[in-house]
Design a protein around this motif. Structure first.
Motif, PDB file in Angstrom:
ATOM      1  N   PHE A 174     -94.504  24.259 -40.235  1.00  0.00           N
ATOM      2  CA  PHE A 174     -95.196  23.433 -41.227  1.00  0.00           C
ATOM      3  C   PHE A 174     -94.686  21.997 -41.279  1.00  0.00           C
ATOM      4  N   ILE A 175     -93.425  21.754 -40.915  1.00  0.00           N
ATOM      5  CA  ILE A 175     -92.864  20.402 -41.020  1.00  0.00           C
ATOM      6  C   ILE A 175     -93.069  19.595 -39.738  1.00  0.00           C
ATOM      7  N   LEU A 176     -93.102  20.247 -38.578  1.00  0.00           N
ATOM      8  CA  LEU A 176     -93.233  19.520 -37.312  1.00  0.00           C
ATOM      9  C   LEU A 176     -94.450  18.589 -37.268  1.00  0.00           C
ATOM     10  N   PRO A 177     -95.614  18.963 -37.845  1.00  0.00           N
ATOM     11  CA  PRO A 177     -96.753  18.024 -37.826  1.00  0.00           C
ATOM     12  C   PRO A 177     -96.483  16.699 -38.528  1.00  0.00           C
ATOM     13  N   LEU A 178     -95.550  16.658 -39.491  1.00  0.00           N
ATOM     14  CA  LEU A 178     -95.297  15.402 -40.209  1.00  0.00           C
ATOM     15  C   LEU A 178     -94.825  14.297 -39.269  1.00  0.00           C
ATOM     16  N   PRO A 179     -93.714  14.485 -38.523  1.00  0.00           N
ATOM     17  CA  PRO A 179     -93.319  13.418 -37.590  1.00  0.00           C
ATOM     18  C   PRO A 179     -94.299  13.231 -36.436  1.00  0.00           C
ATOM     19  N   LEU A 180     -94.971  14.319 -36.011  1.00  0.00           N
ATOM     20  CA  LEU A 180     -95.943  14.184 -34.909  1.00  0.00           C
ATOM     21  C   LEU A 180     -97.118  13.310 -35.320  1.00  0.00           C
ATOM     22  N   LEU A 181     -97.614  13.489 -36.547  1.00  0.00           N
ATOM     23  CA  LEU A 181     -98.711  12.656 -37.038  1.00  0.00           C
ATOM     24  C   LEU A 181     -98.284  11.196 -37.150  1.00  0.00           C
ATOM     25  N   LEU A 182     -97.055  10.975 -37.657  1.00  0.00           N
ATOM     26  CA  LEU A 182     -96.584   9.598 -37.829  1.00  0.00           C
ATOM     27  C   LEU A 182     -96.288   8.922 -36.487  1.00  0.00           C
ATOM     28  N   SER A 183     -95.886   9.709 -35.490  1.00  0.00           N
ATOM     29  CA  SER A 183     -95.567   9.117 -34.189  1.00  0.00           C
ATOM     30  C   SER A 183     -96.799   8.510 -33.521  1.00  0.00           C
ATOM     31  N   ARG A 184     -97.991   8.917 -33.955  1.00  0.00           N
ATOM     32  CA  ARG A 184     -99.242   8.401 -33.383  1.00  0.00           C
ATOM     33  C   ARG A 184     -99.769   7.205 -34.164  1.00  0.00           C
ATOM     34  N   GLN A 185     -99.102   6.858 -35.280  1.00  0.00           N
ATOM     35  CA  GLN A 185     -99.582   5.771 -36.132  1.00  0.00           C
ATOM     36  C   GLN A 185     -99.065   4.414 -35.647  1.00  0.00           C
ATOM     37  N   PRO A 186     -99.885   3.365 -35.767  1.00  0.00           N
ATOM     38  CA  PRO A 186     -99.380   2.005 -35.498  1.00  0.00           C
ATOM     39  C   PRO A 186     -98.636   1.496 -36.734  1.00  0.00           C
ATOM     40  N   PHE A 187     -97.463   0.895 -36.541  1.00  0.00           N
ATOM     41  CA  PHE A 187     -96.687   0.410 -37.676  1.00  0.00           C
ATOM     42  C   PHE A 187     -96.763  -1.105 -37.748  1.00  0.00           C
ATOM     43  N   CYS A 188     -96.742  -1.622 -38.967  1.00  0.00           N
ATOM     44  CA  CYS A 188     -96.880  -3.057 -39.199  1.00  0.00           C
ATOM     45  C   CYS A 188     -95.584  -3.789 -38.863  1.00  0.00           C
ATOM     46  N   ALA A 189     -95.660  -5.140 -38.870  1.00  0.00           N
ATOM     47  CA  ALA A 189     -94.487  -5.952 -38.563  1.00  0.00           C
ATOM     48  C   ALA A 189     -93.396  -5.770 -39.612  1.00  0.00           C
ATOM     49  N   ASN A 190     -93.799  -5.561 -40.856  1.00  0.00           N
ATOM     50  CA  ASN A 190     -92.814  -5.314 -41.917  1.00  0.00           C
ATOM     51  C   ASN A 190     -92.314  -3.875 -41.805  1.00  0.00           C
ATOM     52  N   ARG A 191     -91.123  -3.698 -41.266  1.00  0.00           N
ATOM     53  CA  ARG A 191     -90.589  -2.365 -41.023  1.00  0.00           C
ATOM     54  C   ARG A 191     -89.406  -2.034 -41.924  1.00  0.00           C
ATOM     55  N   PHE A 192     -89.359  -2.660 -43.076  1.00  0.00           N
ATOM     56  CA  PHE A 192     -88.271  -2.404 -44.018  1.00  0.00           C
ATOM     57  C   PHE A 192     -88.685  -1.278 -44.961  1.00  0.00           C
ATOM     58  N   ILE A 193     -87.971  -0.163 -44.884  1.00  0.00           N
ATOM     59  CA  ILE A 193     -88.264   1.007 -45.713  1.00  0.00           C
ATOM     60  C   ILE A 193     -87.384   0.948 -46.956  1.00  0.00           C
ATOM     61  N   PRO A 194     -87.961   0.837 -48.138  1.00  0.00           N
ATOM     62  CA  PRO A 194     -87.160   0.735 -49.364  1.00  0.00           C
ATOM     63  C   PRO A 194     -86.590   2.095 -49.783  1.00  0.00           C
ATOM     64  N   HIS A 195     -85.640   2.568 -48.992  1.00  0.00           N
ATOM     65  CA  HIS A 195     -85.058   3.891 -49.248  1.00  0.00           C
ATOM     66  C   HIS A 195     -83.723   3.988 -48.514  1.00  0.00           C
ATOM     67  N   THR A 196     -82.976   5.059 -48.800  1.00  0.00           N
ATOM     68  CA  THR A 196     -81.710   5.295 -48.097  1.00  0.00           C
ATOM     69  C   THR A 196     -81.898   6.240 -46.918  1.00  0.00           C
ATOM     70  N   TYR A 197     -83.054   6.888 -46.816  1.00  0.00           N
ATOM     71  CA  TYR A 197     -83.337   7.781 -45.696  1.00  0.00           C
ATOM     72  C   TYR A 197     -84.827   7.753 -45.393  1.00  0.00           C
ATOM     73  N   CYS A 198     -85.203   8.343 -44.269  1.00  0.00           N
ATOM     74  CA  CYS A 198     -86.597   8.315 -43.825  1.00  0.00           C
ATOM     75  C   CYS A 198     -87.400   9.438 -44.481  1.00  0.00           C
ATOM     76  N   ASP A 199     -87.836   9.189 -45.687  1.00  0.00           N
ATOM     77  CA  ASP A 199     -88.725  10.131 -46.363  1.00  0.00           C
ATOM     78  C   ASP A 199     -90.129  10.005 -45.779  1.00  0.00           C
ATOM     79  N   HIS A 200     -90.868  11.103 -45.761  1.00  0.00           N
ATOM     80  CA  HIS A 200     -92.178  11.124 -45.107  1.00  0.00           C
ATOM     81  C   HIS A 200     -93.108  10.036 -45.634  1.00  0.00           C
ATOM     82  N   MET A 201     -93.296   9.980 -46.956  1.00  0.00           N
ATOM     83  CA  MET A 201     -94.253   9.019 -47.505  1.00  0.00           C
ATOM     84  C   MET A 201     -93.734   7.587 -47.414  1.00  0.00           C
ATOM     85  N   ALA A 202     -92.416   7.404 -47.502  1.00  0.00           N
ATOM     86  CA  ALA A 202     -91.853   6.053 -47.377  1.00  0.00           C
ATOM     87  C   ALA A 202     -92.146   5.486 -45.985  1.00  0.00           C
TER      88      ALA A 202
END
Length: 317
Positions: free
Chosen positions: A157-185
């Motif tokens: 059930f969790i493996l699709p989360l990073p797989l879906l995000l790995s296919r997404q284009p990310f913007c130039a602003n790559r600063f995540i306002p968090h201490t860890y890589c949470d899915h929605m962040a």
């Protein structure tokens, strides 16, 4: 905001900002973080060591405790060391692959943790409501198989989360306002539509984990009903004492995780630093408190830990 201007754009890297708004207090925040992490490591490693050494503790209930300890060590270690690197050394960079890997391990660990809590609730139900068949229903091999099912479920059930995000284009602003890589962040960093990611994350949080919570509540409802039918007050107390530790563990495990999931989606009015600190409590408090709770409430485990502690003191003296 100066960091956004002086940091070069790197398409292969995200930057974890730590606790937004409290950057100047990162060193002070790191003190309770590191203390909770170290206490959690020591407590859980103690449980693993004592249960491994003592043949009398090779029972289903203690096997479940070992599973819980391993999960808590793994989940907290996937998050806290990186947070401390941010607080102490300002090492905010993390590769996209590293970020998605961290996300997988802490989310999979959280779901496996939930599975073990369900098995523990079922264990207490059988022990109190059907004690004569306990050894038959919950043998050690069966507990191991149930644990393997929990791990497999988490991976599926969790493996699709990073797989879906790995296919997404990310913007130039790559600063995540968090201490860890949470899915929605991480998902919010995407330039594309993330409706699928949002929906899938909610399904996991409220359907999968919600089902776990319902099964736990059902187990304890049946336990309470069975206990109330017992006429002996002493039997009442003994039965409820066996469940107290498990209930305490659930109370410190589920609320922080559900709170973080809800705030990422619906909590725009909540200050980011409050949200992030509370989200981190999930990786700090359960690993620290669970060994203490079980050590206090479980007489057999408490005595064995005391025996090894005395041996260490004698050797040091």
């Amino acid at each position: 905001m100066a960091i956004f201007n002086i940091t070069p754009y790197d398409p292969s890297t995200f930057f974890l900002t730590g606790v937004p708004g409290l950057e100047t207090a990162h060193i002070w925040i790191s003190i309770p973080f590191s203390m909770c992490y170290i206490i959690g490591l020591l407590g859980n490693c103690t449980i693993l060591f004592v249960v491994g050494k003592e043949q009398t503790l090779h029972k289903p209930m203690y096997l479940l405790l070992c599973m819980l300890a391993l999960i808590e060590i793994g989940t907290s270690t996937s998050v806290v060391p990186k947070a401390l690197c941010i607080f102490w050394f300002n090492l905010k960079g993390i590769t996209v692959g590293g970020c998605l890997t961290q996300m997988f391990f802490h989310h999979a660990g959280s779901m496996t943790h939930s599975s073990v809590l369900v098995i523990m609730a079922f264990d207490r139900y059988v022990a109190i409501c059907n004690p004569l068949r306990y050894a038959t229903i919950l043998s050690t091999p069966r507990i191991a198989k149930l644990g393997l099912v929990g791990v497999t479920r988490a991976v599926v059930f969790i493996l699709p989360l990073p797989l879906l995000l790995s296919r997404q284009p990310f913007c130039a602003n790559r600063f995540i306002p968090h201490t860890y890589c949470d899915h929605m962040a991480v998902a919010k960093m995407s330039c594309a539509e993330i409706a699928v990611n949002r929906t899938y994350g909610l399904v996991i949080a409220f359907v999968i984990l919600g089902l776990d919570l319902m099964l736990i509540v059902l187990s304890y409802t049946l336990i309470i009903r069975a206990v109330l039918r017992i006429s002996s007050r002493k039997a009442h107390q003994k039965a409820l004492n066996t469940c107290t530790a498990h209930i305490c563990v659930m109370l410190v495990s589920y609320p922080p995780g559900l709170f973080s999931t809800l705030v990422h989606r619906f909590g725009q009015g909540i200050s980011p630093h409050i949200h992030i600190i509370l989200a981190n409590l999930y990786f700090l408090f359960p690993p620290m408190l669970n060994p203490i709770v079980y050590g206090v409430k479980n007489k057999e485990l408490r005595e064995k830990v005391g025996k090894y502690t005395r041996r260490i003191w004698v050797k040091l003296a």
